[in-house]
Scaffold this motif. Structure first.
Motif, mmCIF file in Angstrom:
data_model
loop_
_atom_site.group_PDB
_atom_site.id
_atom_site.type_symbol
_atom_site.label_atom_id
_atom_site.label_comp_id
_atom_site.label_asym_id
_atom_site.label_seq_id
_atom_site.Cartn_x
_atom_site.Cartn_y
_atom_site.Cartn_z
ATOM 1 N N LEU A 108 0.837 -1.187 0.000
ATOM 2 C CA LEU A 108 0.000 0.000 0.000
ATOM 3 C C LEU A 108 0.882 1.251 0.000
ATOM 4 N N PRO A 109 0.375 2.353 -0.523
ATOM 5 C CA PRO A 109 1.158 3.598 -0.483
ATOM 6 C C PRO A 109 1.367 4.055 0.961
ATOM 7 N N PRO A 110 2.394 4.862 1.225
ATOM 8 C CA PRO A 110 2.644 5.356 2.582
ATOM 9 C C PRO A 110 1.404 6.050 3.158
ATOM 10 N N VAL A 111 1.296 6.003 4.470
ATOM 11 C CA VAL A 111 0.165 6.657 5.129
ATOM 12 C C VAL A 111 0.199 8.149 4.819
ATOM 13 N N LYS A 112 -0.910 8.668 4.332
ATOM 14 C CA LYS A 112 -0.963 10.070 3.936
ATOM 15 C C LYS A 112 -1.232 10.978 5.130
ATOM 16 N N ILE A 113 -0.775 12.219 4.997
ATOM 17 C CA ILE A 113 -1.075 13.233 6.000
ATOM 18 C C ILE A 113 -2.559 13.570 5.902
ATOM 19 N N SER A 114 -3.204 13.719 7.039
ATOM 20 C CA SER A 114 -4.634 14.034 7.046
ATOM 21 C C SER A 114 -4.963 14.903 8.252
ATOM 22 N N THR A 115 -6.208 15.335 8.331
ATOM 23 C CA THR A 115 -6.663 16.148 9.463
ATOM 24 C C THR A 115 -7.428 15.269 10.451
ATOM 25 N N CYS A 116 -7.565 15.760 11.661
ATOM 26 C CA CYS A 116 -8.228 14.994 12.714
ATOM 27 C C CYS A 116 -9.740 14.889 12.480
ATOM 28 N N SER A 117 -10.261 13.723 12.766
ATOM 29 C CA SER A 117 -11.703 13.523 12.759
ATOM 30 C C SER A 117 -12.233 13.805 14.164
ATOM 31 N N ARG A 118 -13.542 13.780 14.307
ATOM 32 C CA ARG A 118 -14.125 13.989 15.631
ATOM 33 C C ARG A 118 -13.646 12.909 16.607
ATOM 34 N N LEU B 32 1.170 12.574 15.695
ATOM 35 C CA LEU B 32 2.287 12.452 14.759
ATOM 36 C C LEU B 32 2.359 11.026 14.229
ATOM 37 N N ALA B 33 2.182 10.051 15.119
ATOM 38 C CA ALA B 33 2.203 8.650 14.710
ATOM 39 C C ALA B 33 1.082 8.336 13.729
ATOM 40 N N LYS B 34 -0.059 9.024 13.869
ATOM 41 C CA LYS B 34 -1.200 8.821 12.974
ATOM 42 C C LYS B 34 -1.121 9.702 11.735
ATOM 43 N N ARG B 35 -0.056 10.482 11.584
ATOM 44 C CA ARG B 35 0.153 11.385 10.455
ATOM 45 C C ARG B 35 -0.933 12.447 10.359
ATOM 46 N N LYS B 36 -1.352 12.971 11.508
ATOM 47 C CA LYS B 36 -2.360 14.028 11.561
ATOM 48 C C LYS B 36 -1.661 15.377 11.676
ATOM 49 N N ILE B 37 -2.076 16.326 10.841
ATOM 50 C CA ILE B 37 -1.422 17.631 10.806
ATOM 51 C C ILE B 37 -1.523 18.366 12.140
ATOM 52 N N GLU B 38 -2.568 18.078 12.905
ATOM 53 C CA GLU B 38 -2.757 18.778 14.180
ATOM 54 C C GLU B 38 -1.706 18.407 15.225
ATOM 55 N N ASN B 39 -0.870 17.419 14.911
ATOM 56 C CA ASN B 39 0.196 17.059 15.862
ATOM 57 C C ASN B 39 1.081 18.268 16.137
ATOM 58 N N TRP B 40 1.302 19.103 15.104
ATOM 59 C CA TRP B 40 2.160 20.277 15.288
ATOM 60 C C TRP B 40 1.542 21.266 16.268
ATOM 61 N N ILE B 41 0.217 21.361 16.260
ATOM 62 C CA ILE B 41 -0.455 22.276 17.191
ATOM 63 C C ILE B 41 -0.254 21.816 18.627
ATOM 64 N N GLY C 152 6.662 23.101 10.151
ATOM 65 C CA GLY C 152 6.151 21.781 9.838
ATOM 66 C C GLY C 152 4.671 21.802 9.531
ATOM 67 N N TYR C 153 3.933 22.573 10.316
ATOM 68 C CA TYR C 153 2.489 22.696 10.074
ATOM 69 C C TYR C 153 2.224 23.296 8.697
ATOM 70 N N ILE C 154 2.961 24.352 8.358
ATOM 71 C CA ILE C 154 2.787 25.006 7.060
ATOM 72 C C ILE C 154 3.101 24.039 5.917
ATOM 73 N N GLN C 155 4.196 23.280 6.080
ATOM 74 C CA GLN C 155 4.603 22.339 5.038
ATOM 75 C C GLN C 155 3.566 21.236 4.851
ATOM 76 N N TRP C 156 3.077 20.696 5.965
ATOM 77 C CA TRP C 156 2.071 19.628 5.888
ATOM 78 C C TRP C 156 0.765 20.163 5.288
ATOM 79 N N ARG C 157 0.403 21.401 5.608
ATOM 80 C CA ARG C 157 -0.812 21.996 5.049
ATOM 81 C C ARG C 157 -0.689 22.123 3.539
ATOM 82 N N LYS C 158 0.506 22.471 3.066
ATOM 83 C CA LYS C 158 0.727 22.560 1.619
ATOM 84 C C LYS C 158 0.550 21.201 0.961
ATOM 85 N N ILE C 159 1.031 20.155 1.616
ATOM 86 C CA ILE C 159 0.906 18.803 1.074
ATOM 87 C C ILE C 159 -0.564 18.407 0.978
ATOM 88 N N ILE C 160 -1.334 18.686 2.027
ATOM 89 C CA ILE C 160 -2.766 18.359 2.033
ATOM 90 C C ILE C 160 -3.495 19.132 0.941
#
Length: 208
Positions: free
Chosen positions: A89-99, A146-155, A190-198
């Motif tokens: 499978l492709p690498p785990v993608k960066i994503s945003t947090c769900s509820r 961070l382990a789940k590749r969620k952008i909010e980890n930086w926050i 890091g947050y800015i970079q990940w946001r650009k990727i998303i």
């Protein structure tokens, strides 16, 4: 304490810091820089940094801090596995947090804060148990994201850094406070970079 006294204390700490501590710090910074560019080598670097930190803290007699760093080792191993758990499978993608993710984050912060505060208050001579517990609790939640590749980890990690800087100054550790400021800046980048990727991935899907 006057500014020149802070500066003297920082220079004194630099002079007294041995190579093993600098290696641990360098690996820790490397981990964050690698995370910023979404590179899987962040996990080996992070694991090496925390293993060294556990050893250094044990030598210093900071047993509770050593235990906390053990958590970072576990989360780094989990994150590494989660990222590459299926080769086809492709690498785990960066994503945003769900509820559901936010509920888990709230649980991690609340649970770890209460437990750490009680342990620090009742079983250690800590003079800042609540402050120390909050810095650690938010960092724990950030590491999980961070382990789940969620952008909010930086926050979450930068919330921990923001409270950690004055705590380190209060404990007369200006060198480590300065390093935490650097990590805060890297966290913003890091947050800015990940946001650009998303955003790039979303734009690619729209074109399709």
């Amino acid at each position: 304490m006057a500014i020149h006294e802070w500066w003297y204390l920082m220079l004194k700490q630099v002079a007294e810091t041995d190579w093993l501590q600098w290696l641990a710090v360098a690996l820790g910074v490397a981990e964050v820089l690698l995370a910023k560019v979404n590179n899987i080598w962040l996990y080996p670097a992070g694991i090496a940094a925390t293993v060294l930190s556990v050893y250094i803290l044990l030598l210093a007699g900071l047993y509770a801090e050593s235990l906390l760093n053990g958590y970072y080792i576990v989360m780094s191993i989990y994150g590494w596995w989660y990222w590459i758990k299926k080769k086809n499978l492709p690498p785990v993608k960066i994503s945003t947090c769900s509820r559901r993710d936010w509920i888990t984050v709230a649980g991690i912060i609340a649970g770890s804060f209460v437990i750490l505060a009680l342990l620090l208050k009742n079983f250690t001579p800590s003079t800042v148990p609540l402050w120390d517990a909050w810095v650690s609790a938010t960092a724990w939640a950030g590491m999980w994201l961070l382990a789940k590749r969620k952008i909010e980890n930086w926050i979450l990690l930068n919330v921990s850094n923001a409270f950690g800087v004055p705590l380190l100054f209060y404990k007369q550790l200006p060198l480590f406070a300065a390093l935490t400021v650097i990590l805060f800046v890297i966290g913003v980048q890091g947050y800015i970079q990940w946001r650009k990727i998303i955003n790039a991935e979303k734009a690619a899907l729209i074109k399709i």
